[in-house]
Design a protein around this motif. Structure first.
Motif, PDB file in Angstrom:
ATOM      1  N   SER A   2      29.633  79.739-101.125  1.00  0.00           N
ATOM      2  CA  SER A   2      28.451  80.588-101.219  1.00  0.00           C
ATOM      3  C   SER A   2      28.894  82.034-101.023  1.00  0.00           C
ATOM      4  CB  SER A   2      27.446  80.209-100.132  1.00  0.00           C
ATOM      5  OG  SER A   2      27.969  80.525 -98.847  1.00  0.00           O
ATOM      6  N   PRO A   3      28.126  83.013-101.507  1.00  0.00           N
ATOM      7  CA  PRO A   3      28.506  84.425-101.319  1.00  0.00           C
ATOM      8  C   PRO A   3      28.740  84.780 -99.850  1.00  0.00           C
ATOM      9  CG  PRO A   3      26.751  84.250-102.930  1.00  0.00           C
ATOM     10  CD  PRO A   3      26.926  82.879-102.351  1.00  0.00           C
ATOM     11  N   GLU A   4      27.897  84.249 -98.963  1.00  0.00           N
ATOM     12  CA  GLU A   4      28.048  84.553 -97.537  1.00  0.00           C
ATOM     13  C   GLU A   4      29.340  83.965 -96.987  1.00  0.00           C
ATOM     14  OE1 GLU A   4      27.590  85.819 -93.678  1.00  0.00           O
ATOM     15  OE2 GLU A   4      26.605  86.499 -95.517  1.00  0.00           O
ATOM     16  N   LYS A   5      29.628  82.730 -97.351  1.00  0.00           N
ATOM     17  CA  LYS A   5      30.859  82.095 -96.873  1.00  0.00           C
ATOM     18  C   LYS A   5      32.088  82.816 -97.410  1.00  0.00           C
ATOM     19  CE  LYS A   5      33.209  77.645 -96.438  1.00  0.00           C
ATOM     20  NZ  LYS A   5      33.194  76.193 -96.774  1.00  0.00           N
ATOM     21  N   PHE A   6      32.008  83.263 -98.663  1.00  0.00           N
ATOM     22  CA  PHE A   6      33.133  83.988 -99.253  1.00  0.00           C
ATOM     23  C   PHE A   6      33.416  85.274 -98.480  1.00  0.00           C
ATOM     24  CE2 PHE A   6      34.586  87.261-102.340  1.00  0.00           C
ATOM     25  CZ  PHE A   6      35.863  86.754-102.570  1.00  0.00           C
ATOM     26  N   LEU A   7      32.374  86.012 -98.135  1.00  0.00           N
ATOM     27  CA  LEU A   7      32.555  87.261 -97.390  1.00  0.00           C
ATOM     28  C   LEU A   7      33.203  87.013 -96.032  1.00  0.00           C
ATOM     29  CD1 LEU A   7      29.211  89.146 -98.143  1.00  0.00           C
ATOM     30  CD2 LEU A   7      31.493  89.683 -99.031  1.00  0.00           C
ATOM     31  N   GLN A   8      32.904  85.859 -95.431  1.00  0.00           N
ATOM     32  CA  GLN A   8      33.440  85.535 -94.110  1.00  0.00           C
ATOM     33  C   GLN A   8      34.784  84.809 -94.175  1.00  0.00           C
ATOM     34  OE1 GLN A   8      32.184  86.378 -91.129  1.00  0.00           O
ATOM     35  NE2 GLN A   8      30.396  87.412 -91.993  1.00  0.00           N
ATOM     36  N   SER A   9      35.321  84.627 -95.380  1.00  0.00           N
ATOM     37  CA  SER A   9      36.540  83.829 -95.536  1.00  0.00           C
ATOM     38  C   SER A   9      37.820  84.657 -95.584  1.00  0.00           C
ATOM     39  CB  SER A   9      36.447  82.990 -96.816  1.00  0.00           C
ATOM     40  OG  SER A   9      36.547  83.825 -97.974  1.00  0.00           O
ATOM     41  N   MET A  10      37.709  85.978 -95.451  1.00  0.00           N
ATOM     42  CA  MET A  10      38.897  86.830 -95.530  1.00  0.00           C
ATOM     43  C   MET A  10      39.792  86.610 -94.305  1.00  0.00           C
ATOM     44  SD  MET A  10      38.163  88.107 -98.378  1.00  0.00           S
ATOM     45  CE  MET A  10      36.654  88.119 -99.352  1.00  0.00           C
ATOM     46  N   ILE A  11      41.092  86.595 -94.536  1.00  0.00           N
ATOM     47  CA  ILE A  11      42.054  86.365 -93.456  1.00  0.00           C
ATOM     48  C   ILE A  11      42.940  87.600 -93.314  1.00  0.00           C
ATOM     49  CG2 ILE A  11      43.984  84.953 -92.653  1.00  0.00           C
ATOM     50  CD1 ILE A  11      42.800  82.636 -94.290  1.00  0.00           C
ATOM     51  N   GLY A  12      42.756  88.315 -92.227  1.00  0.00           N
ATOM     52  CA  GLY A  12      43.611  89.462 -91.946  1.00  0.00           C
ATOM     53  C   GLY A  12      44.819  89.011 -91.147  1.00  0.00           C
ATOM     54  N   MET A  48      46.806  86.462 -86.920  1.00  0.00           N
ATOM     55  CA  MET A  48      45.803  86.405 -87.978  1.00  0.00           C
ATOM     56  C   MET A  48      44.419  86.124 -87.401  1.00  0.00           C
ATOM     57  SD  MET A  48      44.866  82.971 -88.193  1.00  0.00           S
ATOM     58  CE  MET A  48      44.152  82.915 -89.833  1.00  0.00           C
ATOM     59  N   THR A  49      43.422  86.493 -88.199  1.00  0.00           N
ATOM     60  CA  THR A  49      42.041  86.202 -87.849  1.00  0.00           C
ATOM     61  C   THR A  49      41.234  86.093 -89.133  1.00  0.00           C
ATOM     62  OG1 THR A  49      40.172  86.851 -86.448  1.00  0.00           O
ATOM     63  CG2 THR A  49      41.281  88.612 -87.654  1.00  0.00           C
ATOM     64  N   GLN A  50      40.046  85.525 -89.043  1.00  0.00           N
ATOM     65  CA  GLN A  50      39.212  85.322 -90.229  1.00  0.00           C
ATOM     66  C   GLN A  50      37.830  85.903 -90.013  1.00  0.00           C
ATOM     67  OE1 GLN A  50      39.343  81.414 -92.045  1.00  0.00           O
ATOM     68  NE2 GLN A  50      37.263  81.604 -92.854  1.00  0.00           N
ATOM     69  N   GLY A  51      37.293  86.507 -91.069  1.00  0.00           N
ATOM     70  CA  GLY A  51      35.968  87.108 -91.019  1.00  0.00           C
ATOM     71  C   GLY A  51      35.775  87.981 -92.245  1.00  0.00           C
ATOM     72  N   THR A  52      35.043  89.083 -92.098  1.00  0.00           N
ATOM     73  CA  THR A  52      34.867  90.003 -93.218  1.00  0.00           C
ATOM     74  C   THR A  52      36.087  90.912 -93.336  1.00  0.00           C
ATOM     75  OG1 THR A  52      33.739  91.625 -91.825  1.00  0.00           O
ATOM     76  CG2 THR A  52      32.363  90.001 -92.953  1.00  0.00           C
ATOM     77  N   GLN A  53      36.336  91.394 -94.540  1.00  0.00           N
ATOM     78  CA  GLN A  53      37.558  92.163 -94.805  1.00  0.00           C
ATOM     79  C   GLN A  53      37.687  93.389 -93.904  1.00  0.00           C
ATOM     80  OE1 GLN A  53      37.710  95.367 -96.468  1.00  0.00           O
ATOM     81  NE2 GLN A  53      39.951  95.432 -96.393  1.00  0.00           N
ATOM     82  N   ARG A  54      36.609  94.138 -93.724  1.00  0.00           N
ATOM     83  CA  ARG A  54      36.729  95.387 -92.966  1.00  0.00           C
ATOM     84  C   ARG A  54      36.983  95.144 -91.482  1.00  0.00           C
ATOM     85  NH1 ARG A  54      32.081  97.800 -90.604  1.00  0.00           N
ATOM     86  NH2 ARG A  54      30.249  96.444 -90.582  1.00  0.00           N
ATOM     87  N   HIS A  55      36.716  93.931 -91.020  1.00  0.00           N
ATOM     88  CA  HIS A  55      36.982  93.609 -89.623  1.00  0.00           C
ATOM     89  C   HIS A  55      38.372  93.008 -89.421  1.00  0.00           C
ATOM     90  CE1 HIS A  55      32.359  93.291 -88.974  1.00  0.00           C
ATOM     91  NE2 HIS A  55      32.799  94.510 -88.725  1.00  0.00           N
ATOM     92  N   VAL A  56      38.766  92.092 -90.298  1.00  0.00           N
ATOM     93  CA  VAL A  56      39.977  91.309 -90.034  1.00  0.00           C
ATOM     94  C   VAL A  56      41.269  92.098 -90.194  1.00  0.00           C
ATOM     95  CG1 VAL A  56      38.824  89.158 -90.655  1.00  0.00           C
ATOM     96  CG2 VAL A  56      40.123  90.402 -92.407  1.00  0.00           C
ATOM     97  N   VAL A  57      41.219  93.232 -90.885  1.00  0.00           N
ATOM     98  CA  VAL A  57      42.467  93.991 -91.074  1.00  0.00           C
ATOM     99  C   VAL A  57      42.884  94.738 -89.812  1.00  0.00           C
ATOM    100  CG1 VAL A  57      42.206  94.237 -93.564  1.00  0.00           C
ATOM    101  CG2 VAL A  57      41.206  95.960 -92.046  1.00  0.00           C
TER     102      VAL A  57
END
Length: 285
Positions: A91-101, A115-124
């Motif tokens: 789903s779009p929401e799950k995709f946004l939360q699937s980024m792995i920094g 590493m961590t997982q969440g939204t792109q602007r947070h996980v980096v």
């Protein structure tokens, strides 16, 4: 950000490697992560460390059972990496939360990935600092080594390294400070030329500042790693000071000390060369 879980992989370079092992791992990097440019130099131990370190994201994604064709490595303008998975069946929401920094680091015989997982602007906003607890070059005195690192420290930090407590305590305190600074500098994406003395960590007060201003919202996880390392015909023990830094956006910064194996087992995974090599054939799948 408060719910972004932190995970760390630590790879012990616990023995010498062979030419065949180097070439097999180098091939993986060349084919699976072509954005990583490492000179082919089998006789250079540092080259092998780089190769093995850059295999850690591949191993992590393999453990998540995500095929290499289903994810891509992305990077921000200031060099911060994250992994974007294929949005298929998400789903779009799950995709946004699937980024792995993630952030990679190594020193001497220890390679690591935080590493961590969440939204792109947070996980980096994640960084890993690894520092072997030893003087360099080998054989110099602790006071001389501390003096050689003085340009990376503030006057207050230098004062905290009082040799009255003994060389061992001073050296460990120095390595804690250096690993804290390394983790933070990499978490914010600063280049190698960053002036470390702009940062000040007051370990006793569990406080940090940059250019005199408090660093707020950060979580610093501080832990040790002890390795048994075989070099030629000798087995030696090495000790490392490690820090994982992550920006959580809280009102204060927190310092979390992990002193025992039990403290680490839920979020730090230790592996060695042989364990990595056993999965090499599967990493390209």
């Amino acid at each position: 950000m408060a719910d972004c879980p932190l995970l760390v992989w630590m790879l012990s370079m616990n023995r010498e490697y062979t030419l065949e092992e180097y070439d097999a791992c180098y091939k993986i990097i060349a084919e699976c992560v072509p954005h990583v440019q490492i000179a082919h130099d089998p006789q250079n131990a540092d080259s092998f460390r780089q190769v093995m370190t850059h295999m850690l994201p591949l191993l992590m994604m393999r453990h998540r059972r995500i095929p290499r064709a289903k994810w891509r490595d992305c990077v921000t303008q200031n060099g911060k990496h994250w992994i974007e998975q294929s949005p298929d069946e998400m789903s779009p929401e799950k995709f946004l939360q699937s980024m792995i920094g993630y952030h990679l680091a190594y020193d001497a015989s220890l390679c690591g990935m935080a590493m961590t997982q969440g939204t792109q602007r947070h996980v980096v906003n994640i960084g890993l600092g690894i520092k072997i607890v030893a003087v360099d070059p080998r054989g110099v005195s602790v006071p001389a080594y501390v003096e050689s690192m003085a340009h990376k420290l503030t006057a207050k930090e230098l004062a905290s390294l009082s040799l009255e407590s003994g060389d061992e305590v001073a050296l460990r305190r120095l390595c804690i400070l250096l690993s804290l600074k390394a983790a933070y500098i990499k978490a914010i994406g600063q280049p190698d030329g960053f002036d470390w003395a702009r940062l000040e960590f007051d370990i006793a007060q569990r406080a940090a500042s940059g250019d005199g201003h408090p660093l707020l919202g950060w979580e610093f996880r501080i832990f040790r790693a002890n390795l048994g390392v075989a070099r030629k015909d000798q087995l030696r023990e090495e000790h490392y000071q490690c820090v994982c830094a992550f920006f959580r956006g809280t009102k204060e910064s927190t310092f979390v000390w992990h002193e025992s194996i039990a403290d680490l087992e839920n979020w730090v995974q230790f592996i060695n060369i042989d364990q990595m090599l056993r999965v090499v054939p599967k990493l390209m799948a």
